[in-house]
Design an enzyme around this catalytic site. Structure first.
Site, short mmCIF file in Angstrom:
data_model
loop_
_atom_site.label_atom_id
_atom_site.label_comp_id
_atom_site.label_asym_id
_atom_site.label_seq_id
_atom_site.Cartn_x
_atom_site.Cartn_y
_atom_site.Cartn_z
N GLU A 45 -86.16 52.07 13.07
CA GLU A 45 -85.26 50.86 13.08
C GLU A 45 -84.36 50.84 11.89
OE1 GLU A 45 -89.42 48.52 14.62
OE2 GLU A 45 -88.88 48.51 12.31
N TYR A 48 -90.19 44.42 0.55
CA TYR A 48 -89.57 44.43 1.93
C TYR A 48 -89.04 42.94 1.98
CZ TYR A 48 -90.59 48.40 4.62
OH TYR A 48 -90.62 49.63 5.32
#
Length: 587
Positions: free
Chosen positions: A82, A201
Site C-alpha cells: 500500500e 504509525y
C-alpha cells in the site's frame, strides 16, 4: 547527511562527491533497499555502475516485492504494498527511473497518471454473515474513553512506549471500535505487537486518518510490485553496468573494530552455487547490508498441499546474529525473530478459473473486476471470520501474463491457528483448495457449490511467512542498529531492521528506500538533503481533521453552562483559531 524539505533541495543536483571514482560498493541482498541504494550511488553519488555488485541468495531480485507465475502452481503474490503520496524518498527515487510501460515517462509519472485517472477508494470495507455488508459505514465508532486512550498514545514519549505491547496501552473499549478493525487489518498489527510502532504509525499517517475507513488514503501500482517497481529499477541498474550475483548467500562479514572512531568492514564471506568464497574490503570498498527479512523461510504450498511453517536455519537472520555478536551497536535480532508464533501469518493467492466466482466479488465490491480499474480499493475484511480473514482484488490483470478471463485475488488471515468457520481447519493446516473453500464460504457462495468451485473453479497457492511481522515486536532503542553506526567508515545497515534517525515507520516501501538513501548520502557525504518525513504530525490542520474524523464528525462540547455556550462559541470563532476550528468541523 542531513534532512531537508521543500523544492529548493528536492530539485537540486549534488556535485560529484570527492574520491568516489576510487570506491566500489557491495550490497547484501537484492531487495528494494539494495536496488534503491545502488540507484542512489549512480544518480546522486555519480559512481560508475560497473563498480557496484549486488549479492542475492535467491535467483531473482526484488526480495519481498514479489509477483511470479509458478509453472505448476499458478500466480503467486506473498503480499501487496500500500502506497501514499507522501512516500518522499520512494518518489524521489522513482522520478528518475524510466518506466518500462510508458515511453518517455518515469515510473513516478506512470504511477501518478494512473492514480489520477483511477483514484482508489473502497465501497465495502468489511463484511459479515457470509458476504453481507458489516455496515461499518465509514464510522470509527470510538467511545470517549477509546479516543482518550489514542490521544494518550499520541502524546506519550517514545521512551514511555518502549517494550510495551499494544494491549498494555489500550482497553477492550478501544479494541471493540471500528478504528481498531480498520487499523489492525490494514497494517497487520496484533494486540501483542509494539505500542511504540503503533505510536510511530499514528504520527506518520495522521494526515490519512480521514481516509482510513474507505481506504482512499491508498494508491496502488498497475500490476504487482515486482513488475511495476522492481523490473524497471532492475533494468535501470543493468543498463548502468551493475553486477548481480544470484544464488549467493552471504554468511558473515568481518570487521576491524579496534579503533572506535574508525570501524571498518574487512571481508565478506559467501557461498555461491554451493562453493565458499568471499572478497577483501578496504576503506574505499563500501558494503551495505540488508539485515533480517520479513519473507525469510517463506514456504509455498499448492492446490493440494498446505504450506509448511519453516522454523529452521534462516540465512538473513543468521547473518545478522553473527554480525550483532561482534559489537553491541549492531542490534539484537532475536528481539524480532525470537518468537515465530507472534510474528507469523499466512497468505494465499487465488486465481479464478470459473466465471461464477467474479460475480460474487462484484456483488460485494460493487465494481466489475474485469474493468481494468480499482476493484476492492484495498482489503475487504471478513469481520466475523474465525481466521480474521481479509482479501483484496487489485486492478486486473495483476500480471501481464494473466488471461483476460481470470482474476487474481490475495487472501490473508491474522489468526493462523484458529479452525475455520467452514473447513474447521486452521489456515496454517489448509491446502490451497481448503483456503479457497473458506474464502468462498465468506463470499456468500451457496454451500452446495463450494466444493466444486474450490476444486475446479480456482487455483490457490498458500504461503506461510514465519517472520512477516517481526518488525512489530516490542522493542527499545538500540535493538535496531543505526543505518551508519557511529565511527563506521565503509559499512551501513539498510532495510526494515535498520534504525533511521528520522521519525519514519517500518513495513513500508518508503522505509526500504529511506534507509539506503541515508546510508549512501552519509558514506559519500553527498551535498543534498534526504527528504524528511512529511510533517503532518506538526500541522494543526491535519490534527484538527483527524480529531473531527475520530469523533465521526461530532462537534467538541464547549465547557460551561448550556445557556452560555452560544456566547462562548461566538467569542471563539471571531479569530484565526476559531476559523480553523470551524473550517475543520471541530466546533
Amino acid at each position: 547527511m542531513y534532512y531537508s524539505s521543500g523544492n529548493y533541495e528536492a530539485f537540486a543536483r549534488p556535485r560529484k562527491p570527492e574520491g568516489v571514482d576510487d570506491k566500489t560498493a557491495w550490497f547484501v541482498g537484492a531487495g528494494l533497499a539494495s536496488l534503491s541504494g545502488a540507484a542512489f550511488l549512480i544518480r546522486d553519488g555519480q559512481m560508475d555502475g560497473s563498480k557496484i555488485t549486488i549479492l542475492e541468495e535467491l535467483k531473482l531480485p526484488g526480495g519481498a516485492l514479489d509477483g511470479i507465475k509458478e509453472p505448476k502452481k499458478g500466480f503467486v503474490i506473498r503480499g501487496g504494498r500500500e502506497m501514499e503520496n507522501h512516500f518522499e524518498c520512494l518518489w524521489d527515487l522513482f522520478r528518475t527511473i524510466p518506466s518500462i510501460e510508458v515511453e518517455g515517462a518515469s515510473v513516478l509519472d506512470e504511477f501518478y497518471w494512473l492514480n489520477k485517472d483511477d483514484p482508489n477508494f473502497s465501497l465495502e470495507r468489511a463484511t459479515m454473515d457470509r458476504g453481507q455488508s458489516a455496515h461499518t459505514d465509514n464510522k470509527f465508532m470510538m467511545s470517549q474513553k477509546a479516543q482518550n486512550e489514542l490521544v494518550k498514545l499520541f502524546m506519550a514519549t517514545r521512551k514511555e512506549m518502549e517494550n510495551k505491547r499494544i494491549d498494555e496501552v489500550f482497553t477492550d473499549e478501544f479494541f471493540n471500535s471500528n478504528f481498531w478493525l480498520y487499523w489492525q487489518t490494514m497494517f497487520a498489527f496484533e494486540k501483542w505487537h509494539s505500542a511504540l510502532e503503533m505510536k510511530l504509525y499514528v504520527h506518520r499517517f495522521i494526515h490519512h486518518i480521514a481516509g482510513l475507513p474507505d481506504l482512499s488514503t491508498l494508491k496502488f501500482t498497475k500490476y504487482n510490485q515486482y513488475e511495476s517497481l522492481v523490473l524497471p529499477l532492475y533494468k535501470y541498474l543493468l543498463d548502468h553496468g551493475v553486477t548481480f550475483h544470484f544464488d549467493t548467500t552471504v554468511t558473515d562479514v568481518d570487521f576491524d573494530l579496534s579503533d572506535p572512531d574508525k570501524k571498518k568492514a574487512t571481508y565478506i564471506h559467501w557461498i555461491k552455487e554451493g562453493a565458499e568464497g568471499g572478497v577483501d574490503l578496504g576503506e574505499n570498498d563500501l558494503i551495505f547490508m540488508t539485515i533480517g527479512s520479513l519473507t525469510e523461510n517463506s514456504d509455498e504450498g499448492d492446490q493440494h498441499t498446505a504450506a509448511k511453517l519453516n522454523t529452521g536455519p534462516a540465512p538473513a537472520w543468521d547473518l545478522w546474529r553473527k554480525i550483532s555478536a561482534k559489537h553491541e551497536s549492531f542490534g539484537h535480532p532475536d528481539v524480532f525473530a525470537g518468537d515465530i508464533e507472534k510474528s507469523k501469518w499466512e497468505s494465499a493467492t487465488v486465481t479464478t478459473l470459473d466465471h461464477r466466482i467474479p460475480e460474487y466479488i462484484q456483488k460485494i465490491t460493487q465494481r466489475d473486476p474485469f474493468s481494468g480499474k480499482i476493484v476492492t480499493g484495498g482489503i475487504v475484511t471478513v469481520k466475523d471470520s474465525a481466521w480474521f480473514m481479509s482479501w483484496t482484488v487489485n486492478r486486473q490483470p495483476h500480471f501481464k501474463q494473466q488471461p483476460k478471463d481470470q482474476i487474481v485475488v490475495w487472501v490473508y488471515a491474522l489468526n493462523s491457528d484458529t479452525p475455520g468457520d467452514y473447513t474447521k481447519k486452521s489456515i496454517q493446516d489448509s491446502t490451497g483448495e481448503e483456503i479457497a473453500s473458506e474464502w468462498l464460504y465468506h463470499l456468500g457462495v451457496p454451500e452446495a457449490d463450494i466444493p466444486e468451485l474450490a476444486a475446479n473453479g480456482a487455483k490457490t497457492v498458500p504461503c506461510m511467512m514465519p517472520y512477516v511481522t517481526a518488525f512489530f515486536m516490542p522493542r527499545q532503542a538500540g535493538d535496531r542498529p543505526d543505518v551508519v553506526p557511529e565511527g563506521s567508515v565503509n559499512f551501513a545497515f539498510i532495510g526494515q531492521f535498520a534504525e533511521s534517525r528520522e521519525r519514519d515507520c517500518v513495513f513500508t516501501t518508503e522505509y526500504s528506500v529511506r534507509t539506503p538513501m541515508e546510508a549512501v548520502y552519509t558514506l559519500l557525504d553527498i551535498e543534498r538533503g534526504v527528504p524528511e518525513v512529511f510533517n503532518s504530525t506538526y500541522d494543526v490542520r491535519s490534527l484538527l481533521t483527524a480529531t473531527n474524523r475520530l469523533r465521526d464528525g461530532k462537534e467538541l462540547t464547549l465547557p460551561g453552562l448550556k445557556f452560555a455556550q452560544p456566547w462562548m462559541k461566538a467569542k471563539v470563532t471571531k479569530n484565526e483559531v476559531g476559523e480553523l476550528l470551524t473550517k475543520y468541523g471541530v466546533i
